[in-house]
Design a protein around this motif. Structure first.
Motif, PDB file in Angstrom:
ATOM      1  N   PHE A  24      -6.645 -34.937  29.332  1.00  0.00           N
ATOM      2  CA  PHE A  24      -5.532 -35.283  30.206  1.00  0.00           C
ATOM      3  C   PHE A  24      -4.427 -34.267  29.954  1.00  0.00           C
ATOM      4  N   LEU A  25      -3.354 -34.369  30.698  1.00  0.00           N
ATOM      5  CA  LEU A  25      -2.191 -33.539  30.427  1.00  0.00           C
ATOM      6  C   LEU A  25      -1.042 -34.456  30.041  1.00  0.00           C
ATOM      7  N   ALA A  26      -0.248 -34.005  29.131  1.00  0.00           N
ATOM      8  CA  ALA A  26       0.842 -34.830  28.607  1.00  0.00           C
ATOM      9  C   ALA A  26       2.171 -34.146  28.831  1.00  0.00           C
ATOM     10  N   SER A  27       3.166 -34.953  29.130  1.00  0.00           N
ATOM     11  CA  SER A  27       4.521 -34.425  29.233  1.00  0.00           C
ATOM     12  C   SER A  27       5.423 -35.216  28.304  1.00  0.00           C
ATOM     13  N   ALA A  28       6.353 -34.526  27.688  1.00  0.00           N
ATOM     14  CA  ALA A  28       7.253 -35.166  26.733  1.00  0.00           C
ATOM     15  C   ALA A  28       8.359 -35.904  27.464  1.00  0.00           C
ATOM     16  N   ALA A  29       8.762 -37.031  26.905  1.00  0.00           N
ATOM     17  CA  ALA A  29       9.870 -37.816  27.450  1.00  0.00           C
ATOM     18  C   ALA A  29      10.730 -38.294  26.291  1.00  0.00           C
ATOM     19  N   VAL A  30      12.023 -38.328  26.508  1.00  0.00           N
ATOM     20  CA  VAL A  30      12.956 -38.800  25.488  1.00  0.00           C
ATOM     21  C   VAL A  30      13.872 -39.833  26.117  1.00  0.00           C
ATOM     22  N   SER A  31      13.970 -40.994  25.495  1.00  0.00           N
ATOM     23  CA  SER A  31      14.812 -42.059  26.026  1.00  0.00           C
ATOM     24  C   SER A  31      16.275 -41.775  25.719  1.00  0.00           C
ATOM     25  N   ASP A  33      18.237 -43.324  23.905  1.00  0.00           N
ATOM     26  CA  ASP A  33      18.576 -43.507  22.491  1.00  0.00           C
ATOM     27  C   ASP A  33      17.813 -42.555  21.574  1.00  0.00           C
ATOM     28  N   GLY A  34      17.132 -41.571  22.165  1.00  0.00           N
ATOM     29  CA  GLY A  34      16.482 -40.540  21.363  1.00  0.00           C
ATOM     30  C   GLY A  34      15.037 -40.789  21.001  1.00  0.00           C
ATOM     31  N   GLN A  35      14.462 -41.897  21.411  1.00  0.00           N
ATOM     32  CA  GLN A  35      13.053 -42.159  21.099  1.00  0.00           C
ATOM     33  C   GLN A  35      12.161 -41.240  21.922  1.00  0.00           C
ATOM     34  N   LYS A  36      11.128 -40.697  21.265  1.00  0.00           N
ATOM     35  CA  LYS A  36      10.219 -39.774  21.936  1.00  0.00           C
ATOM     36  C   LYS A  36       8.968 -40.492  22.407  1.00  0.00           C
ATOM     37  N   ALA A  37       8.444 -40.010  23.523  1.00  0.00           N
ATOM     38  CA  ALA A  37       7.208 -40.571  24.064  1.00  0.00           C
ATOM     39  C   ALA A  37       6.439 -39.468  24.770  1.00  0.00           C
ATOM     40  N   SER A  38       5.166 -39.738  25.011  1.00  0.00           N
ATOM     41  CA  SER A  38       4.302 -38.804  25.703  1.00  0.00           C
ATOM     42  C   SER A  38       3.709 -39.512  26.920  1.00  0.00           C
ATOM     43  N   VAL A  39       3.867 -38.912  28.086  1.00  0.00           N
ATOM     44  CA  VAL A  39       3.349 -39.481  29.321  1.00  0.00           C
ATOM     45  C   VAL A  39       2.016 -38.816  29.630  1.00  0.00           C
ATOM     46  N   TRP A  40       0.961 -39.637  29.748  1.00  0.00           N
ATOM     47  CA  TRP A  40      -0.381 -39.118  30.011  1.00  0.00           C
ATOM     48  C   TRP A  40      -0.694 -39.290  31.486  1.00  0.00           C
ATOM     49  N   THR A  41      -1.095 -38.222  32.143  1.00  0.00           N
ATOM     50  CA  THR A  41      -1.400 -38.272  33.571  1.00  0.00           C
ATOM     51  C   THR A  41      -2.758 -37.644  33.838  1.00  0.00           C
ATOM     52  N   VAL A  42      -3.493 -38.252  34.765  1.00  0.00           N
ATOM     53  CA  VAL A  42      -4.804 -37.726  35.151  1.00  0.00           C
ATOM     54  C   VAL A  42      -4.878 -37.610  36.663  1.00  0.00           C
ATOM     55  N   ARG A  43      -5.781 -36.790  37.113  1.00  0.00           N
ATOM     56  CA  ARG A  43      -6.013 -36.617  38.539  1.00  0.00           C
ATOM     57  C   ARG A  43      -7.131 -37.557  38.950  1.00  0.00           C
ATOM     58  N   THR A  44      -6.821 -38.486  39.859  1.00  0.00           N
ATOM     59  CA  THR A  44      -7.851 -39.351  40.420  1.00  0.00           C
ATOM     60  C   THR A  44      -8.365 -38.684  41.689  1.00  0.00           C
ATOM     61  N   LYS A  45      -9.160 -39.393  42.465  1.00  0.00           N
ATOM     62  CA  LYS A  45      -9.749 -38.780  43.657  1.00  0.00           C
ATOM     63  C   LYS A  45      -8.701 -38.271  44.632  1.00  0.00           C
ATOM     64  N   THR A  55       4.066 -43.835  22.419  1.00  0.00           N
ATOM     65  CA  THR A  55       5.200 -43.498  21.571  1.00  0.00           C
ATOM     66  C   THR A  55       4.889 -42.260  20.738  1.00  0.00           C
ATOM     67  N   GLY A  56       5.935 -41.546  20.369  1.00  0.00           N
ATOM     68  CA  GLY A  56       5.761 -40.380  19.520  1.00  0.00           C
ATOM     69  C   GLY A  56       5.598 -39.098  20.314  1.00  0.00           C
ATOM     70  N   ASP A  57       5.412 -37.999  19.586  1.00  0.00           N
ATOM     71  CA  ASP A  57       5.309 -36.687  20.216  1.00  0.00           C
ATOM     72  C   ASP A  57       4.116 -35.908  19.681  1.00  0.00           C
ATOM     73  N   ASP A  58       3.035 -36.612  19.383  1.00  0.00           N
ATOM     74  CA  ASP A  58       1.861 -35.966  18.797  1.00  0.00           C
ATOM     75  C   ASP A  58       1.423 -34.734  19.583  1.00  0.00           C
ATOM     76  N   GLU A  59       1.283 -34.883  20.899  1.00  0.00           N
ATOM     77  CA  GLU A  59       0.724 -33.807  21.708  1.00  0.00           C
ATOM     78  C   GLU A  59       1.551 -32.521  21.603  1.00  0.00           C
ATOM     79  N   THR A  60       2.844 -32.623  21.818  1.00  0.00           N
ATOM     80  CA  THR A  60       3.680 -31.422  21.770  1.00  0.00           C
ATOM     81  C   THR A  60       3.832 -30.899  20.341  1.00  0.00           C
ATOM     82  N   ARG A  61       3.908 -31.809  19.391  1.00  0.00           N
ATOM     83  CA  ARG A  61       4.091 -31.398  17.993  1.00  0.00           C
ATOM     84  C   ARG A  61       2.869 -30.644  17.481  1.00  0.00           C
ATOM     85  N   TYR A  62       1.673 -31.170  17.752  1.00  0.00           N
ATOM     86  CA  TYR A  62       0.471 -30.511  17.259  1.00  0.00           C
ATOM     87  C   TYR A  62       0.157 -29.239  18.041  1.00  0.00           C
ATOM     88  N   ALA A  63       0.543 -29.199  19.311  1.00  0.00           N
ATOM     89  CA  ALA A  63       0.365 -27.964  20.074  1.00  0.00           C
ATOM     90  C   ALA A  63       1.199 -26.846  19.455  1.00  0.00           C
TER      91      ALA A  63
END
Length: 199
Positions: A24-31, A33-45, A55-63
């Motif tokens: 999937f592809l992930a985009s970073a989001a910050v609330s 109050d500073g909480q980090k999250a990752s939005v996962w999006t996929v292409r359907t038909k 929650t968290g920033d695993d995808e961007t942090r590990y990249a």
């Protein structure tokens, strides 16, 4: 940003198979109050669809960590143990503690890593008796199916639909997709992967 996951073809032992495939592809989001999250999006038909907000920033942090350790390498995850790695050429290096436990802090070769995952998951590939029995953590159809209608224990809030369109958003850090969206999982769907998410 694209998020890659351990490939079943690689686990099956194919020497020409890529070690990971796009999940999937992930985009970073910050609330506010500073909480980090990752939005996962996929292409359907016929549309882009958000399937999870984790929650968290695993995808961007590990990249970023992977680019630092092996410039130009492929950062990927092994969802069964929540491990993150970077691979380039014949080297596979760990990016988190779970990966260190799996392959050591100095990493390993691609062949040695293939042997390890084949022993661990080779009997759990699609079409296996394990998968046919529907064992816990069995294979999901695809990321979109796994994520739709289920926020999951790792999600902050229910996912909402992404903008539709023929071309869809570009592949950037602010847009996400997964061509075909094979949840792959090798025994874990995206829903199961959300449960493994931890900081």
């Amino acid at each position: 940003m694209p998020v890659y996951t351990l490939s079943p073809a690689f686990v099956a032992g194919g020497h020409d198979a890529a070690i990971a495939q796009l999940d999937f592809l992930a985009s970073a989001a910050v609330s506010a109050d500073g909480q980090k999250a990752s939005v996962w999006t996929v292409r359907t038909k016929d549309a882009w669809k958000v399937v999870n907000i984790a929650t968290g920033d695993d995808e961007t942090r590990y990249a970023a960590e992977g680019a630092h350790r092996l410039t130009g390498g492929t950062v990927f995850r092994e969802p069964q143990i929540n491990a993150w790695y970077v691979q380039r050429g014949d080297r596979v290096l760990p990016l988190d503690e779970d990966a260190v436990r799996a392959i050591g802090d100095k990493g390993t070769t691609v062949d040695a890593y293939r042997d390890r995952v084949r022993k661990a998951y080779g009997d759990k590939l699609p079409g296996s008796a394990y998968a046919k029995k529907g064992m816990a953590g069995g294979f999901g159809e695809n990321a979109a199916a796994a994520g739709s209608g289920a926020a999951g224990s790792g999600a902050d809030r229910p996912a909402t639909a992404a903008p539709e369109g023929d071309g869809g958003p570009p592949v950037t850090a602010t847009a996400a997709t997964a061509a075909g969206a094979a949840a792959l999982g090798l025994g874990l769907s995206v829903v199961a992967a959300r449960r493994l998410r931890r900081r």
